[in-house]
Design a protein around this motif. Structure first.
Motif, short mmCIF file in Angstrom:
data_model
loop_
_atom_site.label_atom_id
_atom_site.label_comp_id
_atom_site.label_asym_id
_atom_site.label_seq_id
_atom_site.Cartn_x
_atom_site.Cartn_y
_atom_site.Cartn_z
N ALA A 156 23.73 -31.30 84.70
CA ALA A 156 24.77 -31.24 83.67
C ALA A 156 26.14 -31.22 84.32
O ALA A 156 26.32 -30.69 85.43
CB ALA A 156 24.58 -29.99 82.82
N CYS A 196 25.37 -31.53 73.34
CA CYS A 196 26.35 -31.81 74.39
C CYS A 196 27.78 -31.75 73.86
O CYS A 196 28.68 -31.24 74.53
CB CYS A 196 26.07 -33.17 75.01
SG CYS A 196 24.56 -33.22 76.01
N ARG A 202 27.81 -32.86 79.55
CA ARG A 202 27.16 -34.16 79.50
C ARG A 202 26.15 -34.24 80.63
O ARG A 202 26.13 -33.41 81.54
CB ARG A 202 28.19 -35.29 79.66
CG ARG A 202 29.29 -35.33 78.60
CD ARG A 202 28.77 -35.70 77.23
NE ARG A 202 29.85 -35.97 76.28
CZ ARG A 202 30.44 -35.06 75.51
NH1 ARG A 202 30.06 -33.78 75.59
NH2 ARG A 202 31.40 -35.40 74.67
#
Length: 597
Positions: A156, A196, A202
């Motif tokens: 992430a 997200c 993201r």
């Protein structure tokens, strides 16, 4: 195993489980449009690679239902498989449910994997298939697919407030406020892009989709992120903790769902049947609160979109010049034209995009389709054996990119040399349709169905049409197809709202001959207020020349010509600083005012 052998193996499994039919949708536990490799079960069982479609297998028959975007592709890919193509929404073609009702005998049982079936679809089937038992705990494909890929687990990363315009804590507070207004105590979110968006993170768990496979739970006091903890770096963990987010193991969502009390708000289109079965609390369904929030972009997001469009526009100018230099009739001597393929174009375009600052990846697999291949709406060229470009006809190029500043999606239809009168007229009508929608002014509350008719009118007047939507929402560094808005024939009861970024992409496709599509992205902005109420219009944000060479004089109105010239002036002004002298001269030539006088 080939496709026929896989279908035979599935029938044997069905027999062992006393199932009369088995349904394999194009979905995963999060109802993502583009699927992680382990969930491409319909593709594995049918050989059809389109992004939308449902496979149904009975003891004697097998059928695949898909929409107009994929008719030609499905016809080609299903040959020899024993699977019948059912063209959705075509006259005389039964729906999957109608087919089931007509085929199955008394007290039938239909199986499916409830972990990949949405609650919305399941409830619709329950209602329509009264008397048929639906069995949702059978992953029969998993038993057949011995070499099923493992899921990709990306790290992430954080998307800062300079890009999002709002902190995760602010977004969570907005969700909690909306829960209160809806009389709900908690919401479970299965849409990966919504998770997200909410938490300003993201990833890259799905190619071309910068998302993380995850769930979220928001209640009055907690904000939980359910994810494989290997994907969370120390930096991301610290960031999320400061925003009030607690990280939990991915599978823990099911036990937490079982503990919920009061009223739980769910999006039935993005929640799978298995997760729903764990919830004992009262359920209220509706569009994810987060989906409505992220659809209308804030000022920061829109400023960044403009930057992304300039970077992307520069890459598009480079590919247009490269194509013209290498594969069009303008090359020096027909005999010396290099043998450039459709795939070469898509590869080169990716290289040009990668030159742009903060480019991350393509936003979908590039559609580079020459000649008759362009009539296949979602055609993607193979690395080996794709068509060679010739100095005649059209090349349709539909592509996009993910930048830290946003997501792009653009289509241009490029003349490579002489065109038939039919090709020119079709191109001009598609361009007119595109401009008509770009010029539209509409009242607040208008849905995409009304706007769709504006775009199609020039084609309808000549008995022409296209089998895809005219516009879809676009995410901010999220999936390129984003709801809830849609400009299409489908009666979706979602108004086109301020700040929404939507595509404008009419087309026309002549099977076996050519395909044409022109696409820009637009944002909804105010157009003024009158005694009749608030009015909106579209501001085009995509920046790239539209070829004027195929235009047939006498079709476009002067207002439409003026709009095209004003657009090209803006394209020239904003893209020139990104280009070297050779590309600036090319851009000037391609954006010079068009006139029929």
């Amino acid at each position: 195993m080939n496709i026929s052998e896989r279908i035979a193996a599935l029938r044997q499994k069905m027999k062992e489980c006393a199932l009369d039919a088995y349904i394999i949708p194009s979905s995963d536990p999060h109802q993502n449009e583009y699927l992680p490799e382990p969930y491409k079960t319909r593709e594995f069982m049918s050989g059809f690679t389109g992004s939308a479609g449902t496979l149904l297998v009975t003891a004697e028959k097998a059928g695949l239902w898909t929409d107009g975007r994929y008719f030609l592709q499905a016809e080609n890919q299903l040959k020899g498989s024993g699977i019948t193509l059912f063209k959705m929404d075509e006259p005389g073609v039964p729906t999957l449910n109608a087919f089931l009702k007509s085929e199955l005998k008394a007290a039938p049982k239909v199986g499916m994997d409830g972990k990949v079936v949405s609650l919305q679809n399941y409830e619709a089937m329950q209602k329509e298939l009264e008397g048929i038992e639906l069995v949702t705990d059978k992953d029969l494909v998993g038993d057949i697919w011995k070499e099923r890929p493992e899921p990709a687990l990306s790290a992430a990363f954080i998307l800062g407030n300079e890009y999002t315009g709002k902190s995760a804590a602010e977004k969570i507070a907005e969700v909690r406020k909306a829960l209160g207004e809806k009389g709900a105590d908690a919401t479970l979110i299965g849409a990966c892009e919504d998770v997200c968006y909410l938490f300003n993170i993201r990833g890259n768990d799905i190619p071309c989709n910068p998302v993380l496979i995850s769930y979220a739970l928001i209640d009055k006091t907690r904000a939980l992120l359910f994810i494989n903890e290997k994907q969370i770096t120390a930096q991301v963990r610290s960031f999320l903790q400061k925003e009030g987010v607690t990280i939990a193991p991915y599978e823990a969502v099911f036990s937490e769902a079982a503990k919920l009390t009061g009223t739980v708000y769910l999006d039935g289109a993005r929640t799978n049947v298995y997760l729903r079965s764990k919830i004992k609390a009262r359920i209220v369904q509706g569009l994810n609160i987060s989906s409505a929030l992220k659809a209308s972009k804030n000022e920061t997001e829109l400023r960044n979109f403009d930057i992304a469009m300039e970077k992307d526009g520069a890459a598009m100018v480079k590919i247009l010049k490269w194509i013209e230099d290498n594969a069009s009739a303008n090359a020096a001597g027909t005999a010396n034209i290099p043998h450039i393929s459709e795939f070469d174009v898509s590869k080169k375009l990716l290289e040009f995009r990668a030159e742009g600052k903060d480019f991350i990846e393509a936003s979908f697999e590039t559609i580079s389709a020459y000649g008759a291949n362009a009539a296949i709406v979602h055609y993607a060229p193979a690395e080996h054996g794709s068509a060679l470009l010739e100095p005649k006809g059209f090349l349709l190029l539909d592509s996009g990119g993910h930048y830290i500043n946003g997501t792009t999606d653009i289509t241009r239809t490029i003349p490579l040399g002489p065109l038939s009168a039919e090709e020119k007229q079709s191109y001009t009508l598609v361009l007119q349709s595109h401009i008509r929608l770009a010029l539209a002014q509409f009242k607040a509350g208008t849905t995409g169905l009304s706007l769709d008719t504006i775009a199609r009118q020039p084609l309808w007047e000549r008995g022409m049409d296209y089998n895809h939507g005219t516009g879809h929402g676009v995410g901010y560094l999220l999936p390129v197809h984003e709801g809830p808005q849609s400009i299409s024939k489908r009666p979706i009861n979602e108004a086109i709202k301020l700040g929404m970024v939507t595509s404008n992409e009419p087309g026309y496709y002549a099977a076996g001959k050519y395909g044409i599509r022109i696409e820009n992205l637009v944002v909804t902005v105010p157009a003024g207020k009158t005694d009749s109420g608030d009015f909106y219009r579209f501001k085009t944000i995509t920046l790239c020349p539209i070829d004027t060479r195929p235009i047939v004089p006498g079709i476009l109105s002067q207002r439409e010509i003026d709009r095209l010239n004003a657009y090209h002036k803006e394209v020239r002004t904003r893209l020139s600083p990104y280009l070297d002298e050779a590309h600036r001269l090319f851009l000037e030539e391609k954006t010079k005012p068009y006139s029929e006088k």
